[in-house]
Design a protein around this motif. Structure first.
Motif, PDB file in Angstrom:
ATOM      1  N   TRP A   1      66.677  75.301  19.527  1.00  0.00           N
ATOM      2  CA  TRP A   1      67.128  76.682  19.492  1.00  0.00           C
ATOM      3  C   TRP A   1      66.917  77.262  18.098  1.00  0.00           C
ATOM      4  CZ3 TRP A   1      72.703  75.428  21.563  1.00  0.00           C
ATOM      5  CH2 TRP A   1      72.632  75.094  22.922  1.00  0.00           C
ATOM      6  N   THR A   2      66.663  78.547  18.047  1.00  0.00           N
ATOM      7  CA  THR A   2      66.716  79.287  16.798  1.00  0.00           C
ATOM      8  C   THR A   2      68.105  79.893  16.714  1.00  0.00           C
ATOM      9  OG1 THR A   2      64.360  79.824  16.888  1.00  0.00           O
ATOM     10  CG2 THR A   2      65.740  81.191  15.467  1.00  0.00           C
TER      11      THR A   2
ATOM     12  N   ASN B   1      86.821  79.670  14.576  1.00  0.00           N
ATOM     13  CA  ASN B   1      85.631  79.839  15.405  1.00  0.00           C
ATOM     14  C   ASN B   1      84.400  80.031  14.528  1.00  0.00           C
ATOM     15  OD1 ASN B   1      87.165  79.782  17.805  1.00  0.00           O
ATOM     16  ND2 ASN B   1      87.584  81.959  17.650  1.00  0.00           N
ATOM     17  N   TRP B   2      83.410  79.195  14.724  1.00  0.00           N
ATOM     18  CA  TRP B   2      82.134  79.320  14.014  1.00  0.00           C
ATOM     19  C   TRP B   2      81.117  79.838  15.023  1.00  0.00           C
ATOM     20  CZ3 TRP B   2      80.851  77.341   8.897  1.00  0.00           C
ATOM     21  CH2 TRP B   2      81.981  76.964   8.167  1.00  0.00           C
ATOM     22  N   SER B   3      80.631  81.057  14.786  1.00  0.00           N
ATOM     23  CA  SER B   3      79.799  81.740  15.779  1.00  0.00           C
ATOM     24  C   SER B   3      78.358  81.904  15.305  1.00  0.00           C
ATOM     25  CB  SER B   3      80.382  83.125  16.087  1.00  0.00           C
ATOM     26  OG  SER B   3      81.707  83.001  16.563  1.00  0.00           O
ATOM     27  N   TYR B   4      77.439  81.760  16.238  1.00  0.00           N
ATOM     28  CA  TYR B   4      76.004  81.866  15.952  1.00  0.00           C
ATOM     29  C   TYR B   4      75.304  82.621  17.078  1.00  0.00           C
ATOM     30  CZ  TYR B   4      77.093  78.141  12.658  1.00  0.00           C
ATOM     31  OH  TYR B   4      77.658  77.413  11.646  1.00  0.00           O
TER      32      TYR B   4
ATOM     33  N   LYS C   1      76.868  78.815  24.773  1.00  0.00           N
ATOM     34  CA  LYS C   1      77.488  77.493  24.803  1.00  0.00           C
ATOM     35  C   LYS C   1      78.681  77.456  23.853  1.00  0.00           C
ATOM     36  CE  LYS C   1      74.760  74.791  27.408  1.00  0.00           C
ATOM     37  NZ  LYS C   1      75.247  73.917  28.497  1.00  0.00           N
ATOM     38  N   LYS C   2      79.667  76.607  24.208  1.00  0.00           N
ATOM     39  CA  LYS C   2      80.824  76.368  23.344  1.00  0.00           C
ATOM     40  C   LYS C   2      80.991  74.866  23.153  1.00  0.00           C
ATOM     41  CE  LYS C   2      84.073  80.216  24.048  1.00  0.00           C
ATOM     42  NZ  LYS C   2      85.437  80.549  24.529  1.00  0.00           N
TER      43      LYS C   2
ATOM     44  N   ILE D   1      88.375  73.168  15.958  1.00  0.00           N
ATOM     45  CA  ILE D   1      87.411  74.241  15.700  1.00  0.00           C
ATOM     46  C   ILE D   1      86.475  74.400  16.891  1.00  0.00           C
ATOM     47  CG2 ILE D   1      85.423  74.881  14.269  1.00  0.00           C
ATOM     48  CD1 ILE D   1      86.860  73.520  11.929  1.00  0.00           C
ATOM     49  N   GLU D   2      86.132  75.648  17.199  1.00  0.00           N
ATOM     50  CA  GLU D   2      85.151  75.938  18.240  1.00  0.00           C
ATOM     51  C   GLU D   2      83.848  76.384  17.598  1.00  0.00           C
ATOM     52  OE1 GLU D   2      86.858  77.186  22.564  1.00  0.00           O
ATOM     53  OE2 GLU D   2      86.704  78.770  21.068  1.00  0.00           O
ATOM     54  N   ILE D   3      82.751  75.803  18.047  1.00  0.00           N
ATOM     55  CA  ILE D   3      81.414  76.241  17.646  1.00  0.00           C
ATOM     56  C   ILE D   3      80.831  76.981  18.836  1.00  0.00           C
ATOM     57  CG2 ILE D   3      79.124  75.517  16.903  1.00  0.00           C
ATOM     58  CD1 ILE D   3      80.422  73.004  15.728  1.00  0.00           C
ATOM     59  N   ILE D   4      80.515  78.258  18.626  1.00  0.00           N
ATOM     60  CA  ILE D   4      80.105  79.118  19.736  1.00  0.00           C
ATOM     61  C   ILE D   4      78.688  79.633  19.505  1.00  0.00           C
ATOM     62  CG2 ILE D   4      80.666  81.192  21.070  1.00  0.00           C
ATOM     63  CD1 ILE D   4      83.539  80.936  19.908  1.00  0.00           C
ATOM     64  N   PHE D   5      77.829  79.437  20.495  1.00  0.00           N
ATOM     65  CA  PHE D   5      76.467  79.962  20.462  1.00  0.00           C
ATOM     66  C   PHE D   5      76.386  81.125  21.446  1.00  0.00           C
ATOM     67  CE2 PHE D   5      76.079  75.513  19.232  1.00  0.00           C
ATOM     68  CZ  PHE D   5      75.340  75.617  18.060  1.00  0.00           C
TER      69      PHE D   5
END
Length: 212
Positions: free
Chosen positions: A87-88, A109-112, A119-120, A126-130
């Motif tokens: 993924w980019t 929350n770390w968002s991208y 996706k989560k 901590i949640e990493i969210i794409f």
């Protein structure tokens, strides 16, 4: 599986991934998926590495200040997930502000943004969210350009100050500034007008240093 595969992988982990996250795909030049996965599992059993998510590992780095092993940063985990899925990605929201030095607020929350699916991932508390975005927001843009654009959008056109512009300018190299000017042409007009101010200010800073 030959022990040489474990040795090669562990040597690379210590050299390139100390304190960072990685997945099996980072070592496919050393062996096939099954062999690499088994090697990582054995290294985990021997407590040479630790697993933080399914398929995501890291090599613990000892902190003398904390007197304990440091956990990998959510950002490093996000980068490893993105590499594994091809993924980019680029930080967005408060994550972009933190990465650009525009905020020190601790976020859960770390968002991208990504050209992949939504996706989560849960990393302890901590949640990493794409978040999937259209290609024009991320494709054909460098990581830094996409991050600057996302940071400006979260601040908002009417809230951007000279301080924001100065901080962003100071976090860009000359090459990143040139790239930002070229790639930023594809974004909205108000964002590009701020981008020009950011790059012009950096030019002034460079000229001032040269003059001094």
């Amino acid at each position: 599986m030959k022990n040489t595969i474990i040795t090669q992988i562990y040597d690379r982990v210590q050299k390139n991934y100390s304190g960072q996250a990685f997945t099996a795909s980072d070592f496919f030049d050393i062996g096939e998926y099954k062999a690499v996965s088994k090697a990582l599992e054995r290294m985990e059993d021997e407590q040479k590495i630790r697993r933080v998510l399914r398929g995501v590992y890291y090599c613990p780095k000892y902190s003398n200040m904390l007197e304990e092993y440091e956990a990998p940063s959510p950002h490093e985990v996000a980068l490893a997930i993105a590499r594994n899925n091809n993924w980019t990605i680029a930080p967005c929201g408060n994550t972009a502000l933190n990465q650009m030095g525009l905020s020190t607020q601790v976020t859960a929350n770390w968002s991208y943004i990504t050209n992949g699916p939504y996706k989560k991932y849960k990393l302890n508390e901590i949640e990493i969210i794409f978040k999937h975005r259209s290609n024009k927001e991320i494709t054909d843009k460098s990581y830094k350009t996409a991050m600057v654009i996302q940071a400006l959008k979260i601040i908002g056109r009417d809230a951007i100050t000279e301080k924001h512009i100065r901080i962003i300018s100071n976090n860009l190299t000359e090459f990143e500034r040139y790239t930002l000017m070229q790639e930023g042409k594809q974004t909205t007009s108000w964002v590009y007008s701020i981008i020009k101010k950011i790059c012009e200010r950096t030019d002034e800073n460079v000229q001032s240093r040269k003059a001094g």
